[in-house]
Design a protein around this motif. Sequence first.
Motif, mmCIF file in Angstrom:
data_model
loop_
_atom_site.group_PDB
_atom_site.id
_atom_site.type_symbol
_atom_site.label_atom_id
_atom_site.label_comp_id
_atom_site.label_asym_id
_atom_site.label_seq_id
_atom_site.Cartn_x
_atom_site.Cartn_y
_atom_site.Cartn_z
ATOM 1 N N MET A 1 0.743 -1.136 0.151
ATOM 2 C CA MET A 1 -0.081 -0.122 0.194
ATOM 3 C C MET A 1 0.902 1.140 0.054
ATOM 4 S SD MET A 1 -2.720 0.882 2.808
ATOM 5 C CE MET A 1 -3.925 2.350 2.606
ATOM 6 N N THR A 2 0.883 2.176 -1.027
ATOM 7 C CA THR A 2 1.650 3.195 -1.116
ATOM 8 C C THR A 2 0.933 4.610 -0.667
ATOM 9 O OG1 THR A 2 1.269 3.593 -3.426
ATOM 10 C CG2 THR A 2 3.060 2.105 -2.743
ATOM 11 N N ARG A 3 1.413 5.534 -0.215
ATOM 12 C CA ARG A 3 0.682 6.564 0.350
ATOM 13 C C ARG A 3 1.098 7.632 -0.536
ATOM 14 N NH1 ARG A 3 0.862 9.055 6.093
ATOM 15 N NH2 ARG A 3 0.928 11.078 5.241
ATOM 16 N N ARG A 4 0.431 8.383 -1.275
ATOM 17 C CA ARG A 4 0.920 9.493 -2.209
ATOM 18 C C ARG A 4 0.965 10.953 -1.381
ATOM 19 N NH1 ARG A 4 0.966 10.288 -8.362
ATOM 20 N NH2 ARG A 4 1.299 12.613 -8.488
ATOM 21 N N VAL A 5 1.969 11.360 -1.436
ATOM 22 C CA VAL A 5 1.949 12.897 -0.718
ATOM 23 C C VAL A 5 1.905 14.040 -1.705
ATOM 24 C CG1 VAL A 5 3.429 12.185 1.098
ATOM 25 C CG2 VAL A 5 4.603 13.078 -0.786
ATOM 26 N N SER A 6 1.177 15.135 -1.300
ATOM 27 C CA SER A 6 0.787 16.191 -2.242
ATOM 28 C C SER A 6 2.053 17.030 -2.491
ATOM 29 C CB SER A 6 -0.212 17.257 -1.805
ATOM 30 O OG SER A 6 0.039 17.679 -0.472
ATOM 31 N N VAL A 7 2.320 17.618 -3.740
ATOM 32 C CA VAL A 7 3.172 18.501 -4.128
ATOM 33 C C VAL A 7 2.798 19.780 -3.347
ATOM 34 C CG1 VAL A 7 4.604 19.553 -5.865
ATOM 35 C CG2 VAL A 7 4.111 17.159 -6.140
ATOM 36 N N ASN A 8 3.672 20.442 -2.532
ATOM 37 C CA ASN A 8 3.469 21.708 -1.989
ATOM 38 C C ASN A 8 4.614 22.642 -2.058
ATOM 39 O OD1 ASN A 8 5.154 20.467 -0.267
ATOM 40 N ND2 ASN A 8 3.583 20.709 1.605
ATOM 41 N N VAL A 9 5.622 22.342 -2.966
ATOM 42 C CA VAL A 9 6.782 23.210 -3.334
ATOM 43 C C VAL A 9 6.830 23.442 -5.040
ATOM 44 C CG1 VAL A 9 9.229 23.295 -3.380
ATOM 45 C CG2 VAL A 9 7.767 22.161 -1.418
ATOM 46 N N THR A 10 6.943 24.747 -5.015
ATOM 47 C CA THR A 10 7.042 25.341 -6.707
ATOM 48 C C THR A 10 7.973 24.646 -7.515
ATOM 49 O OG1 THR A 10 8.166 27.295 -6.233
ATOM 50 C CG2 THR A 10 5.569 27.424 -5.958
ATOM 51 N N PRO A 11 7.916 24.525 -8.724
ATOM 52 C CA PRO A 11 9.143 23.931 -9.414
ATOM 53 C C PRO A 11 10.545 24.834 -9.089
ATOM 54 C CG PRO A 11 7.079 23.963 -10.624
ATOM 55 C CD PRO A 11 6.853 24.539 -9.443
ATOM 56 N N ALA A 12 10.170 26.094 -9.113
ATOM 57 C CA ALA A 12 11.415 26.904 -8.880
ATOM 58 C C ALA A 12 12.110 26.812 -7.634
ATOM 59 C CB ALA A 12 10.874 28.358 -8.971
ATOM 60 N N GLU A 13 11.178 26.558 -6.496
ATOM 61 C CA GLU A 13 11.671 26.267 -5.367
ATOM 62 C C GLU A 13 12.305 24.974 -5.200
ATOM 63 O OE1 GLU A 13 10.367 26.312 -0.411
ATOM 64 O OE2 GLU A 13 8.699 26.646 -1.964
ATOM 65 N N ARG A 14 11.807 24.019 -5.925
ATOM 66 C CA ARG A 14 12.334 22.740 -5.856
ATOM 67 C C ARG A 14 13.805 22.702 -6.244
ATOM 68 N NH1 ARG A 14 8.069 18.213 -8.086
ATOM 69 N NH2 ARG A 14 9.720 16.808 -7.473
ATOM 70 N N ILE A 15 14.127 23.402 -7.613
ATOM 71 C CA ILE A 15 15.427 23.524 -8.088
ATOM 72 C C ILE A 15 16.415 24.007 -7.120
ATOM 73 C CG2 ILE A 15 16.776 24.506 -9.863
ATOM 74 C CD1 ILE A 15 14.325 24.308 -11.660
ATOM 75 N N ALA A 16 15.735 25.344 -6.529
ATOM 76 C CA ALA A 16 16.729 26.023 -5.474
ATOM 77 C C ALA A 16 17.010 25.171 -4.344
ATOM 78 C CB ALA A 16 16.067 27.314 -4.939
ATOM 79 N N ARG A 17 16.164 24.378 -3.798
ATOM 80 C CA ARG A 17 16.197 23.406 -2.690
ATOM 81 C C ARG A 17 17.466 22.394 -3.072
ATOM 82 N NH1 ARG A 17 12.077 22.562 1.699
ATOM 83 N NH2 ARG A 17 10.563 24.289 1.578
ATOM 84 N N ILE A 18 17.261 21.884 -4.121
ATOM 85 C CA ILE A 18 18.277 20.787 -4.472
ATOM 86 C C ILE A 18 19.684 21.177 -4.547
ATOM 87 C CG2 ILE A 18 19.038 19.251 -6.507
ATOM 88 C CD1 ILE A 18 15.784 18.654 -6.747
ATOM 89 N N VAL A 19 19.791 22.386 -5.454
ATOM 90 C CA VAL A 19 21.146 23.301 -5.789
ATOM 91 C C VAL A 19 21.682 23.655 -4.147
ATOM 92 C CG1 VAL A 19 22.139 25.252 -6.700
ATOM 93 C CG2 VAL A 19 20.586 23.801 -7.898
ATOM 94 N N ILE A 20 20.961 24.346 -3.290
ATOM 95 C CA ILE A 20 21.629 24.791 -2.227
ATOM 96 C C ILE A 20 21.727 23.438 -1.217
ATOM 97 C CG2 ILE A 20 20.971 25.869 0.090
ATOM 98 C CD1 ILE A 20 19.376 27.867 -1.879
ATOM 99 N N GLY A 21 20.987 22.531 -1.373
ATOM 100 C CA GLY A 21 21.354 21.416 -0.399
ATOM 101 C C GLY A 21 22.314 20.778 -0.737
ATOM 102 N N VAL A 22 22.668 20.508 -2.213
ATOM 103 C CA VAL A 22 23.912 19.708 -2.732
ATOM 104 C C VAL A 22 25.221 20.746 -2.116
ATOM 105 C CG1 VAL A 22 25.437 19.280 -4.752
ATOM 106 C CG2 VAL A 22 22.722 18.451 -4.578
ATOM 107 N N VAL A 23 25.048 21.681 -2.368
ATOM 108 C CA VAL A 23 26.243 22.819 -1.933
ATOM 109 C C VAL A 23 26.550 22.776 -0.517
ATOM 110 C CG1 VAL A 23 26.860 24.936 -1.813
ATOM 111 C CG2 VAL A 23 26.057 24.476 -3.890
ATOM 112 N N GLY A 24 25.460 22.869 0.522
ATOM 113 C CA GLY A 24 25.693 22.649 1.711
ATOM 114 C C GLY A 24 26.179 20.930 2.196
ATOM 115 N N THR A 25 25.622 20.269 1.637
ATOM 116 C CA THR A 25 26.322 18.623 1.779
ATOM 117 C C THR A 25 27.638 18.612 1.599
ATOM 118 O OG1 THR A 25 23.932 17.963 1.535
ATOM 119 C CG2 THR A 25 25.740 16.397 1.520
ATOM 120 N N VAL A 26 28.030 19.108 0.347
ATOM 121 C CA VAL A 26 29.354 18.920 -0.042
ATOM 122 C C VAL A 26 30.228 19.773 0.897
ATOM 123 C CG1 VAL A 26 30.979 19.375 -2.071
ATOM 124 C CG2 VAL A 26 28.779 18.509 -2.667
ATOM 125 N N GLY A 27 30.108 21.088 1.177
ATOM 126 C CA GLY A 27 30.662 22.059 2.006
ATOM 127 C C GLY A 27 30.793 21.183 3.406
#
Length: 81
Positions: free
Chosen positions: A1-27
């Motif tokens: 049984m899978t539970r689908r979560v709703s998307v509540n982050v805009t596409p532009a914010e999703r890209i920004a989160r991924i880029v900033i997250g990768v930079v923070g993790t690598v740092g």
Amino acid sequence: MTRRVSVNVTPAERIARIVIGVVGTVGGLLVIAGGASLWSVVLAVLLIAAGLDLVVTGSTGHCPLYQRLGHVPASLKGGTS
């Protein structure tokens, strides 16, 4: 049984989160690899955790904090996500 979560982050914010997250993790990894003091390693681990959280929420498009606060971006209201 899978539970689908709703998307509540805009596409532009999703890209920004991924880029900033990768930079923070690598740092954070670079600080740990440098063999610095205990405090800087602790802070680097926290930076890595925050970075990974941003990468996950950006890639899934769902932010649990937004959900708890009831925040839905205006561009996503009324959509079928």
